[in-house]
Write an enzyme that holds these catalytic residues in place. Structure first.
Site, PDB file in Angstrom:
ATOM      1  N   LYS A  65       0.805  -1.231   0.000  1.00 37.14           N
ATOM      2  CA  LYS A  65       0.000   0.000   0.000  1.00 37.14           C
ATOM      3  C   LYS A  65       0.840   1.285   0.000  1.00 37.14           C
ATOM      4  CE  LYS A  65      -4.193  -1.799   2.084  1.00 37.14           C
ATOM      5  NZ  LYS A  65      -5.217  -1.655   3.112  1.00 37.14           N
ATOM      6  N   GLY A 248     -14.245  -4.679  11.211  1.00 39.65           N
ATOM      7  CA  GLY A 248     -13.849  -4.011   9.970  1.00 39.65           C
ATOM      8  C   GLY A 248     -14.658  -4.389   8.733  1.00 39.65           C
TER       9      GLY A 248
END
Ligand code: NAP
Length: 265
Positions: A65, A248
């Protein structure tokens, strides 16, 4: 056929592939496919772009990322501020686009423009918004990786005072604590706690961040970015003390839906 995909390593339990394939079926989206690209090293990134000329968009996961950024031509404002990308839109010069859109091209992918976005921030914001109350004016984010940065970006924009807990911190600074510094005073003052570490994620479900759970109360909101298991040990311990808990999963769905919108707009 339009192709979408996911890059990361390892990709043993890909949520994205299942989610998008189910979406294509449910919404009757035809002539599309979703493929996973398990790459350990980003030196293999440009060959994926070059050898899949129907690839329109990629989701990006651990461990790429942050280190994918130098491989991209452009970042949107949110990704730039966070310093992490989890969604790449691929624009090719063969598409009917304004020539000014295709610029700053990298030699290895010379007819392509790669634009980085961060939809984790959007996903987190959408999922936490309904739970925020006036007592959540300060937040403790556990971990300092890409996900923690996206969480911090969102909370700061909402006006919440953000503090981190990190293994790398020896002495507390204005916004960072070490684990050993966490005490009753700190935990009772900070009523929003977000686990942004992989601690407790399947298969290591008996792990949880080492924080003094005994000071968590029913006024606390505890959010775990982990969605597998549905209720991590962190959430179980917080819930046992009466805290409101969120996993999440909703963030995951929101970030995927936003990526789909970006790839197709
Ligand atoms: P990461 O970069 O691998 O780790 C995040 C941080 O966690 C690290 O920077 C580190 O902070 C801390 N950490 C890592 N291993 C640790 C350990 N053994 N003990 C204590 N701290 C540890 O991961 P990430 O990409 O930021 O993601 C974090 C978590 O969020 C993962 O579980 C991921 O699956 C989840 N996530 C969920 C969603 C969603 O949509 N629900 C989206 C993104 C990420 P320090 O070095 O500062 O201690």
């Amino acid at each position: 056929m339009k192709l979408y995909g996911l890059i990361g390593y390892p990709l043993t339990h890909s949520f994205s592939e299942k989610y998008f394939k189910a979406k294509f079926q449910k919404e009757n989206i035809s002539d599309v496919d979703f493929k996973t690209f398990a790459i350990k090293d980003l030196k293999d990134f440009s060959s994926i772009i070059k050898s899949n000329d129907n690839l329109k968009g990629l989701s990006v996961t651990i461990p790429h990322k942050e280190n994918i950024i130098p491989f991209l031509d452009e970042l949107d404002e949110t990704a730039k501020n966070i310093g992490a990308v989890n969604c790449v839109k691929i624009v090719r010069s063969s598409e009917n686009v304004d020539s000014s859109t295709i610029q700053n091209l990298k030699p290895e992918t010379s007819n392509v423009k790669l634009i980085g976005f961060n939809t984790d921030a959007y996903g987190f914001q959408q999922s936490i918004k309904p739970f925020l109350e006036t007592q959540h004016e300060k937040a403790l984010i556990i971990g300092t990786g890409g996900a923690a940065k996206a969480v911090a970006y969102v909370l700061k924009n909402i006006g919440i005072d953000v503090h981190f807990v990190s293994r790398k911190t020896n002495h507390s600074t204005n916004n960072s604590f070490s684990y050993s510094e966490l005490n009753q005073n700190i935990v009772s003052k900070i009523k929003l706690i977000v686990n942004a570490t992989p601690l407790g994620m399947y298969p290591n479900t008996n792990e949880s961040p080492e924080i003094p759970y005994e000071y968590i109360t029913s006024e606390h909101l505890c959010y775990d970015l982990i969605y597998n298991p549905e209720e991590s040990l962190f959430l179980q311990k917080a819930k046992n003390n009466g805290a409101v808990t969120i996993n999440g999963l909703s963030m995951l769905h929101h970030q995927a839906d936003k990526a789909w919108e970006i790839w197709n707009k």
